[in-house]
Structures are given as structure tokens and as C-alpha cells.
Design a protein around this motif. Sequence first.
Motif, PDB file in Angstrom:
ATOM      1  N   PHE A 183      16.559 -36.426  54.845  1.00 26.71           N
ATOM      2  CA  PHE A 183      16.348 -35.475  56.011  1.00 26.71           C
ATOM      3  C   PHE A 183      14.877 -34.955  56.268  1.00 26.71           C
ATOM      4  CE2 PHE A 183      20.535 -35.407  57.416  1.00 26.71           C
ATOM      5  CZ  PHE A 183      20.065 -35.172  58.849  1.00 26.71           C
ATOM      6  N   LYS A 185      11.749 -31.577  57.492  1.00 32.82           N
ATOM      7  CA  LYS A 185      11.879 -31.110  58.085  1.00 32.82           C
ATOM      8  C   LYS A 185      10.229 -30.372  57.791  1.00 32.82           C
ATOM      9  CE  LYS A 185      17.009 -29.822  56.945  1.00 32.82           C
ATOM     10  NZ  LYS A 185      17.831 -29.113  56.510  1.00 32.82           N
ATOM     11  N   SER A 191      16.671 -24.433  65.356  1.00 26.06           N
ATOM     12  CA  SER A 191      16.754 -24.717  66.352  1.00 26.06           C
ATOM     13  C   SER A 191      16.785 -26.131  66.005  1.00 26.06           C
ATOM     14  CB  SER A 191      16.065 -24.346  67.175  1.00 26.06           C
ATOM     15  OG  SER A 191      15.910 -23.074  67.640  1.00 26.06           O
ATOM     16  N   SER A 192      16.657 -26.635  64.617  1.00 27.95           N
ATOM     17  CA  SER A 192      16.518 -28.545  65.075  1.00 27.95           C
ATOM     18  C   SER A 192      15.137 -28.614  65.002  1.00 27.95           C
ATOM     19  CB  SER A 192      17.929 -29.245  65.043  1.00 27.95           C
ATOM     20  OG  SER A 192      18.939 -29.133  64.877  1.00 27.95           O
ATOM     21  N   VAL A 193      14.080 -27.774  65.765  1.00 26.98           N
ATOM     22  CA  VAL A 193      13.365 -28.634  66.212  1.00 26.98           C
ATOM     23  C   VAL A 193      12.253 -29.257  64.767  1.00 26.98           C
ATOM     24  CG1 VAL A 193      10.843 -28.068  67.371  1.00 26.98           C
ATOM     25  CG2 VAL A 193      12.708 -26.885  67.675  1.00 26.98           C
ATOM     26  N   GLU A 222      18.087 -34.777  50.282  1.00 29.07           N
ATOM     27  CA  GLU A 222      18.774 -35.817  50.744  1.00 29.07           C
ATOM     28  C   GLU A 222      20.093 -35.379  51.624  1.00 29.07           C
ATOM     29  OE1 GLU A 222      21.780 -35.529  47.613  1.00 29.07           O
ATOM     30  OE2 GLU A 222      22.025 -32.973  47.038  1.00 29.07           O
ATOM     31  N   ILE A 224      23.120 -34.841  53.082  1.00 28.71           N
ATOM     32  CA  ILE A 224      24.479 -34.708  52.591  1.00 28.71           C
ATOM     33  C   ILE A 224      26.171 -35.304  53.801  1.00 28.71           C
ATOM     34  CG2 ILE A 224      26.389 -32.868  51.780  1.00 28.71           C
ATOM     35  CD1 ILE A 224      24.359 -33.008  50.090  1.00 28.71           C
ATOM     36  N   GLU A 228      30.253 -29.501  59.070  1.00 30.25           N
ATOM     37  CA  GLU A 228      29.531 -28.305  58.655  1.00 30.25           C
ATOM     38  C   GLU A 228      30.696 -27.069  58.779  1.00 30.25           C
ATOM     39  OE1 GLU A 228      25.261 -28.355  60.698  1.00 30.25           O
ATOM     40  OE2 GLU A 228      25.984 -31.225  60.450  1.00 30.25           O
ATOM     41  N   PHE A 253      23.108 -36.431  64.253  1.00 27.92           N
ATOM     42  CA  PHE A 253      23.630 -34.764  63.333  1.00 27.92           C
ATOM     43  C   PHE A 253      23.200 -32.996  64.462  1.00 27.92           C
ATOM     44  CE2 PHE A 253      19.006 -35.928  63.434  1.00 27.92           C
ATOM     45  CZ  PHE A 253      18.513 -35.077  63.558  1.00 27.92           C
ATOM     46  N   LYS A 259      22.346 -28.926  70.035  1.00 31.12           N
ATOM     47  CA  LYS A 259      22.739 -27.543  69.863  1.00 31.12           C
ATOM     48  C   LYS A 259      22.636 -27.018  71.794  1.00 31.12           C
ATOM     49  CE  LYS A 259      21.679 -26.550  65.469  1.00 31.12           C
ATOM     50  NZ  LYS A 259      19.883 -26.126  64.668  1.00 31.12           N
ATOM     51  N   GLU A 315      22.100 -24.171  55.057  1.00 34.44           N
ATOM     52  CA  GLU A 315      20.530 -22.641  55.631  1.00 34.44           C
ATOM     53  C   GLU A 315      21.587 -21.002  55.904  1.00 34.44           C
ATOM     54  OE1 GLU A 315      18.257 -22.897  58.383  1.00 34.44           O
ATOM     55  OE2 GLU A 315      20.152 -23.291  60.251  1.00 34.44           O
TER      56      GLU A 315
HETATM   57  N1  LIG Z   1      20.217 -32.521  53.784  1.00 34.86           N
HETATM   58  C1  LIG Z   1      21.590 -32.402  55.304  1.00 34.86           C
HETATM   59  N2  LIG Z   1      22.152 -33.525  54.861  1.00 34.86           N
HETATM   60  C2  LIG Z   1      22.679 -33.701  55.684  1.00 34.86           C
HETATM   61  N3  LIG Z   1      22.218 -33.413  57.456  1.00 34.86           N
HETATM   62  C3  LIG Z   1      21.498 -32.445  57.333  1.00 34.86           C
HETATM   63  C4  LIG Z   1      21.214 -31.963  56.635  1.00 34.86           C
HETATM   64  N4  LIG Z   1      20.149 -31.013  56.862  1.00 34.86           N
HETATM   65  C5  LIG Z   1      19.939 -30.813  58.251  1.00 34.86           C
HETATM   66  N5  LIG Z   1      20.959 -31.861  58.623  1.00 34.86           N
HETATM   67  C6  LIG Z   1      21.353 -31.918  60.046  1.00 34.86           C
HETATM   68  O1  LIG Z   1      20.410 -30.677  61.182  1.00 34.86           O
HETATM   69  C7  LIG Z   1      21.007 -29.754  61.027  1.00 34.86           C
HETATM   70  C8  LIG Z   1      19.354 -29.178  61.359  1.00 34.86           C
HETATM   71  O2  LIG Z   1      19.457 -28.376  60.219  1.00 34.86           O
HETATM   72  P1  LIG Z   1      19.116 -27.509  59.170  1.00 34.86           P
HETATM   73  O3  LIG Z   1      18.380 -27.368  58.207  1.00 34.86           O
HETATM   74  O4  LIG Z   1      20.150 -26.009  59.809  1.00 34.86           O
HETATM   75  O5  LIG Z   1      17.671 -26.513  60.289  1.00 34.86           O
HETATM   76  P2  LIG Z   1      17.853 -25.787  61.117  1.00 34.86           P
HETATM   77  O6  LIG Z   1      17.249 -24.414  60.871  1.00 34.86           O
HETATM   78  O7  LIG Z   1      16.763 -25.644  62.426  1.00 34.86           O
HETATM   79  O8  LIG Z   1      19.046 -25.085  61.828  1.00 34.86           O
HETATM   80  C9  LIG Z   1      22.007 -29.930  60.122  1.00 34.86           C
HETATM   81  O9  LIG Z   1      23.005 -28.343  61.233  1.00 34.86           O
HETATM   82  C10 LIG Z   1      22.716 -30.162  59.772  1.00 34.86           C
HETATM   83  O10 LIG Z   1      23.580 -30.366  61.418  1.00 34.86           O
END
Ligand SMILES: Nc1ncnc2c1ncn2[C@@H]1O[C@H](COP(=O)(O)OP(=O)(O)O)[C@@H](O)[C@H]1O
Length: 364
Positions: A183, A185, A191-193, A222, A224, A228, A253, A259, A315
Motif C-alpha cells: 500500500f 499512501k 478518504s483514501s485519496v 505491507e 494486511i 476491517e 480495498f 467510500k 489508523e
Molecule cells: N496495510 C494495509 N493492508 C491492507 N489494506 C490496507 C492497508 N492500508 C490501507 N488499506 C486499505 O485502504 C483503506 C484506506 O487506508 P487508510 O490507511 O485507512 O487511509 P485513509 O486515512 O485515507 O482512510 C483501508 O480502509 C483499507 O481498506
Amino acid sequence: MKKKLRVAILFGGRSAEHEISVISARNIAAAMDKNKYEIVSIGIDKHGRWVLDEGARRLLGSRQTRVKLQRGSEARAVIPGGAQPPVARVSARAPLAGVDVVFPVLHGPFGEDGTVQGLLKLANVPFVGAGVLGSAIGMDKDVMKRLLRDAKIPVAKFSVFERGSGDGIDFAAVKRALGVPLFVKPANLGSSVGISKVRNEKQFGAAIKDAFVYDTKIIIEENIRGREIECSVLGNQTPIASVPGEIITRHDFYSYDAKYIDEKGARLVIPAELPPALVRKIQQLAIKTFQILCCQGMARVDFFLRDHRDVIVNEINTIPGFTKISMYPKLWEASGIPYSNLIDRLIELALEKFRAESRLRTSK
Ligand SMILES: Nc1ncnc2c1ncn2[C@@H]1O[C@H](COP(=O)(O)OP(=O)(O)O)[C@@H](O)[C@H]1O
Ligand SMILES: [Mg+2]
């Protein structure tokens, strides 16, 4: 009769969740007991300009989801330093009545990240939710995860890269350390942006480029594999945790599309189907996470549940969604705290925190 508490609801803002924030604010305003509270609506447009007055009030009563500075409505600014009133015309110190407490219903940067909290602190007004530090920590996935790792709370393995730090990011090395999929980010967003799940070098390059559009720092994690699970936390010194809920998405995901775009993109299961021992473990971890990350008032802690037993923190969200169908209030409802009582409690907690901080000395 007791004087009504003047509560300013701050909504809109510069983030991708502008529209969600407007809907959340509308629900909050509708649920507040008008015998106890007088509501002051303050909208923030996509440029960060503050819109107070009729315009904003009308918007909350409508179906519109965008704050705009319209002709006839004036931009407003906070006056730092504890001035009364704390909010005034940009041009002159118009006598706007004082606000007793502010409820920031803003998501992402410029709202959930400590910036607005800093402004409110300077203006010397009590406000709902985490303070400057907790908000800033909660927004920064790198700092957040380092603090959790340091406290031996399970988090995904991760690496962090700053823009312009060296000669590119080596896919083979990252893959060796974290495996695939990965992943990628932006460190500070929501918001997954800007988030991508990548499996090969080509996707990796594109994902990094995209994440750096949103922040100068990125985090690579990594993958996971697991369910959720989310848990709501409420309180200051002695926070409590709600029943956990589950997000089930039909996407790869829980992406931006899942969302906000695809109406059937995700389903909430409340309460999550979990054995009681695991529920307790998640609740304890949610409270511990809240405390380690210096939070106050409220937060939603999001987890992965791997192999039906490993609970891994993903998070924290210090200003979670507050629409009637959002996880944070729904989980409290399922735990015996109805929506409007939740708002009362959050306002009480804001005043409590403010009083405790006001008693502190800032000099010898
Ligand atoms: N390390 C990871 N392993 C598996 N899925 C992940 C991981 N990190 C993020 N995701 C997926 O991406 C989504 C958004 O990531 P997240 O870190 O929660 O960011 P945001 O703050 O934008 O919500 C998560 O709800 C999950 O579905
Ligand atoms: Mg998330």
C-alpha cells in the motif's frame, strides 16, 4: 431560565470530504436540543474562506453540499488571542456575539490536522475533539504508526520516504522488506485519496508519483489480509469504547470510490460479528491507541483482524464522519448512547477539557 450555550458548528473545509462534512454538520445541528443550544453555523468553502451568517444557516437547512462565499455574505476571520467576540469581519471588528464552544466537523488537512484546533486555541474558545497535538499526530500516518509501534501496539510494517530524499525508491528493496502487494499512501490525508494497492514495479512507480501529489512524505505498508473493524472512543481522561463494527467492501480495498462514489461500495455491520473475548481486546486496544496518540473527546480507531485473532491498528480518525449513517455515531447508538446524547456529551467534554486547560499556568 438558564442561558443557552452558543455552539458554533464549523463545516465544509478544503478537504475531499467537504460534502460529507456538510451532511454531518446538518445532522448534528438537527439533533441538538434547541432549548439548550443556540447554533452558530460557520461554513468553510473549498478555498478555506469562512462563511458565517444567513448564507451558511440556509445551506444547513437545504440539500446543497457546497459552501460558497456568495455576494452579500462576507468572509470572516478568527481573531487570535482570546478577543471577544472571537470571530469578526475580515475588515472590521463587527460585534458578532461570543461563541461558548466550537464543534469542528471538518475532515482531513486544514480541519482534522491541528490547524483549526490551533486557531481555536489562540482564539481561546473551547472546542470538541482532540487538541493540536492529538489532531496532528492522528493525521500523520508515519508519526502515528511510529508512536504505536513504540508502545508495542501491532501495526503493519511500513517504510517512509520524503520527496527528494535520494535517488528514487527501489522497488526490489521495498518488496524485500514488505512483500507484495504493497500500500502506497500520502502520509497526511484521508478518504483514501492518493492511496494505491500495488503488485508490480510499474504500478509501484505510478503509485509513488500519485502519492507525492498530495504530500511531501509518503508511507509504504505491507498488505494486511483481514477484516476491517472499527471502534468508537469517547472521553478525555477516562475514555470508553463502543461495540466494534465491521466494514465489508466489494472493492479491492476500502478506496475513495468504495467510500463515496459507489453507493453499494461498502456495507457496515453493527455490531461486528465477533466472539466476546475479541470484542474486549479490540475495545482495550482502541482506548490504548486513543491515549497513546494524545487524543481527547472523540476518535474512531480502525483495525484489521487477521486470521480471526491478530488485531492490528490501521489508523485513528480524530474527526470521524458524523452523518446519521456514519460508523462513529452508529456504534454509539448500538452501545446505548443515542445521537443527540452523544452530541451533548461531546460538548460537555470540550468544556471540561477547556476548564482543565484554563487552570494551567503558562508562566511562573
Ligand atoms: N496495510 C494495509 N493492508 C491492507 N489494506 C490496507 C492497508 N492500508 C490501507 N488499506 C486499505 O485502504 C483503506 C484506506 O487506508 P487508510 O490507511 O485507512 O487511509 P485513509 O486515512 O485515507 O482512510 C483501508 O480502509 C483499507 O481498506
Ligand atoms: Mg481509513
